[in-house]
Design an enzyme around this catalytic site. Structure first.
Site, mmCIF file in Angstrom:
data_model
loop_
_atom_site.group_PDB
_atom_site.id
_atom_site.type_symbol
_atom_site.label_atom_id
_atom_site.label_comp_id
_atom_site.label_asym_id
_atom_site.label_seq_id
_atom_site.Cartn_x
_atom_site.Cartn_y
_atom_site.Cartn_z
ATOM 1 N N SER A 16 0.834 -1.190 0.002
ATOM 2 C CA SER A 16 -0.174 0.090 0.192
ATOM 3 C C SER A 16 0.846 1.405 0.106
ATOM 4 O O SER A 16 1.809 1.306 0.646
ATOM 5 C CB SER A 16 -0.836 0.141 1.248
ATOM 6 O OG SER A 16 -1.712 1.081 1.260
ATOM 7 N N THR A 55 -10.032 -1.916 2.067
ATOM 8 C CA THR A 55 -9.541 -2.479 0.832
ATOM 9 C C THR A 55 -9.931 -4.078 0.811
ATOM 10 O O THR A 55 -10.304 -4.465 1.782
ATOM 11 C CB THR A 55 -8.135 -2.004 0.498
ATOM 12 O OG1 THR A 55 -7.763 -2.406 -0.738
ATOM 13 C CG2 THR A 55 -7.071 -2.554 1.522
ATOM 14 N N LYS A 59 -14.400 -4.968 1.633
ATOM 15 C CA LYS A 59 -15.335 -3.856 1.308
ATOM 16 C C LYS A 59 -16.783 -4.133 1.179
ATOM 17 O O LYS A 59 -17.623 -3.208 1.468
ATOM 18 C CB LYS A 59 -14.937 -3.351 -0.570
ATOM 19 C CG LYS A 59 -13.712 -2.557 -0.648
ATOM 20 C CD LYS A 59 -13.418 -2.221 -1.702
ATOM 21 C CE LYS A 59 -12.119 -1.503 -1.823
ATOM 22 N NZ LYS A 59 -11.757 -0.965 -3.429
ATOM 23 N N GLY A 119 -13.349 -9.507 -12.790
ATOM 24 C CA GLY A 119 -13.303 -9.638 -11.317
ATOM 25 C C GLY A 119 -14.776 -9.261 -10.905
ATOM 26 O O GLY A 119 -15.552 -8.473 -11.445
ATOM 27 N N ALA A 123 -14.109 -4.129 -5.559
ATOM 28 C CA ALA A 123 -13.727 -3.169 -6.502
ATOM 29 C C ALA A 123 -14.530 -3.125 -7.898
ATOM 30 O O ALA A 123 -14.872 -2.043 -8.745
ATOM 31 C CB ALA A 123 -12.075 -2.957 -6.899
ATOM 32 N N ILE A 193 -6.886 -0.799 -12.180
ATOM 33 C CA ILE A 193 -6.988 -0.177 -11.001
ATOM 34 C C ILE A 193 -5.843 -0.417 -9.959
ATOM 35 O O ILE A 193 -5.621 -0.002 -9.018
ATOM 36 C CB ILE A 193 -8.194 -0.727 -10.041
ATOM 37 C CG1 ILE A 193 -8.286 -1.930 -9.468
ATOM 38 C CG2 ILE A 193 -9.622 -0.240 -11.047
ATOM 39 C CD1 ILE A 193 -9.607 -2.120 -8.596
ATOM 40 N N TYR A 195 -2.095 0.086 -8.768
ATOM 41 C CA TYR A 195 -1.194 0.991 -8.867
ATOM 42 C C TYR A 195 0.096 0.853 -8.724
ATOM 43 O O TYR A 195 1.253 1.588 -8.907
ATOM 44 C CB TYR A 195 -1.705 2.223 -7.973
ATOM 45 C CG TYR A 195 -1.867 1.709 -6.589
ATOM 46 C CD1 TYR A 195 -0.721 1.765 -5.637
ATOM 47 C CD2 TYR A 195 -3.118 1.240 -5.788
ATOM 48 C CE1 TYR A 195 -0.747 1.621 -4.436
ATOM 49 C CE2 TYR A 195 -3.081 0.866 -4.373
ATOM 50 C CZ TYR A 195 -1.851 1.191 -3.765
ATOM 51 O OH TYR A 195 -2.072 0.685 -2.221
ATOM 52 N N GLY A 239 -3.977 2.543 -11.591
ATOM 53 C CA GLY A 239 -4.838 2.944 -10.610
ATOM 54 C C GLY A 239 -4.468 3.989 -9.889
ATOM 55 O O GLY A 239 -5.052 4.403 -8.991
#
Length: 439
Positions: A16, A55, A59, A119, A123, A193, A195, A239
């Protein structure tokens, strides 16, 4: 009551970047909170929670613990932001704000398009809601076991936009890729998405197809050389813009104060400068290490000289590796060292002249870095201590490697100048193209 808790709630959070983002937004105490599923309920009952981002994989699970769920989050079916007010937990979804910002920043339109979402987790729900809000003609969700799955992707070969919401390709498992884009010949945009890394294998493939199709379309060629073969540009984005913008919106909810949108771009710029590797490629003796030292001084990033690291690992000079073990053994070691080095971020990396020979090396460089090809007149390149430079014609070597340098590089740098001048040109180019690595 003591200090309130602000942080990111998830299960595995080693990848993260949320802490520096929220600290840049003014939340100094923001931290990572890793919990197992059985710990979730007990933690969310704490009275000292101030604000949380949520996350993978929680979620949807956290919705059961929220006293009030925002109408937008309820419609999406997932919560990524929780705020405690007057003893109650309020659930929101700021991911959709970040998702829409990311699309607009990359100039990707979903209006009237067939959108395939990879997916089916939290998300994915955000991506589906965004696609419907933006007027997508059709939204297809691909999962491992659903009616639309990875075994029958050909049913959706006509997709216009592909959105990856799975963790496939995310740090530390960088080699993964959820689908082969060649199965979607009509795709005009790819959104991932993820990153971290900057460019997943999916994004790199989209870039490669885009570059190939632009060439086939004759872009950059003289009119008499142009021949169109049906290629089309592919817009793509990773992302990071989504991550930063949803964090900005979450901070507004945490503290009830508006934050101007330009803060998103300022933080993106800072992350791009700090986290992106600067990777130098080029012929043996073209000055990669010397320019790398200047870049390290200019940027404050540590310099990793790949050849020096190989020598350290092998315990012998590179000419001895070639003589005693052969070129293949050297290339195997080079690939291992390069992959391990490029898995980290925020470095200047000076590669060996032949590091571009293997496609997997090019991929490793580009995933986490911006790659600069240093070009220098062949007649000034030294040969001493360079086994392959001594072996044959430098011109022949250059002609063989030239297309590989071109394929690997984001930008070319003329190094028939001082090392300091070359370093300044590289740093200026990187800063000028912050966040625009995927046009």
């Amino acid at each position: 009551m003591g200090e309130k808790i602000y942080g990111l709630l998830g299960r595995k959070l080693g990848h993260s970047w949320s802490v520096p983002i929220h600290q840049a937004l003014g939340c100094e105490g923001y931290r990572l909170i890793e919990l197992e599923p059985e710990e979730l309920g007990g933690f969310l009952r704490r009275e000292d929670i101030g604000g949380l981002n949520v996350t993978i994989p929680y979620k949807r699970e956290v919705m059961a613990f929220c006293d009030v769920i925002d109408e937008g989050a309820e419609a999406i079916g997932s919560v990524n932001t929780i705020v405690r007010r007057e003893g109650k937990l309020y659930g929101y979804n700021t991911d959709i704000d970040g998702f829409l910002y990311m699309l607009r920043r990359a100039r990707i339109s979903l209006m009237g398009k067939k959108v395939v979402v990879l997916g089916s987790g939290g998300a994915s729900l955000t991506a589906q809601a965004a696609a419907k809000r933006e007027g997508a003609r059709e939204v297809v969700v691909v999962s491992r076991t659903g009616p639309d799955n990875y075994e029958n992707l050909d049913h959706h070969a006509g997709a216009d936009v592909l959105i990856n919401t799975t963790p496939v390709g995310m740090w530390p498992n960088l080699e993964g890729q959820p689908v082969d884009l060649e199965r979607f010949p009509r795709a005009e945009a790819v959104v991932d998405i993820i990153y971290n890394p900057n460019r997943t294998n999916l994004i790199l493939q989209a870039e490669g197809i885009d570059k190939r199709d632009r060439l086939l379309a004759g872009e950059g060629l003289r009119p008499e050389e142009r021949e169109f073969h049906g290629g089309h540009p592919i817009r793509c984005t990773g992302g990071l813009p989504m991550l930063v913008h949803q964090a900005k919106r979450a901070e507004e909810l945490f503290f009830g104060q508006p934050i101007p949108d330009y803060q998103t771009e300022l933080i993106l710029s800072r992350l791009w400068q700090d986290r992106t590797n600067i990777v130098l490629v080029g012929m043996p003796g073209c000055g990669k290490t010397t320019v790398g030292r200047e870049l390290a001084k200019l940027t404050g990033k540590p310099l990793v000289d790949l050849d020096e690291e190989i020598v350290r690992r092998a315990g012998k000079p590179i000419p001895d590796i070639f003589r005693e073990e052969g070129e293949n053994a050297f290339r195997d070691l080079e690939s291992r060292v390069l992959a391990e080095t490029c898995a980290k971020d925020g470095q200047v990396i000076a590669t060996g002249g032949g590091a571009v020979l293997r496609p997997e090396n090019q991929t490793a460089m580009r995933r986490t870095g911006r790659v600069y090809w240093l070009r220098r007149d062949l007649n000034v390149l030294p040969k001493e201590g360079r086994p392959l430079s001594q072996k044959g014609s430098l011109e022949e070597m250059y002609q063989m490697r030239k297309p590989l340098y071109e394929a690997a590089a984001d930008f070319r740098v003329d190094n028939n100048q001082t090392a300091a001048e070359a370093a300044q040109q590289i740093w200026s180019e990187l800063c000028a193209n912050i966040g625009n690595q995927w046009p």
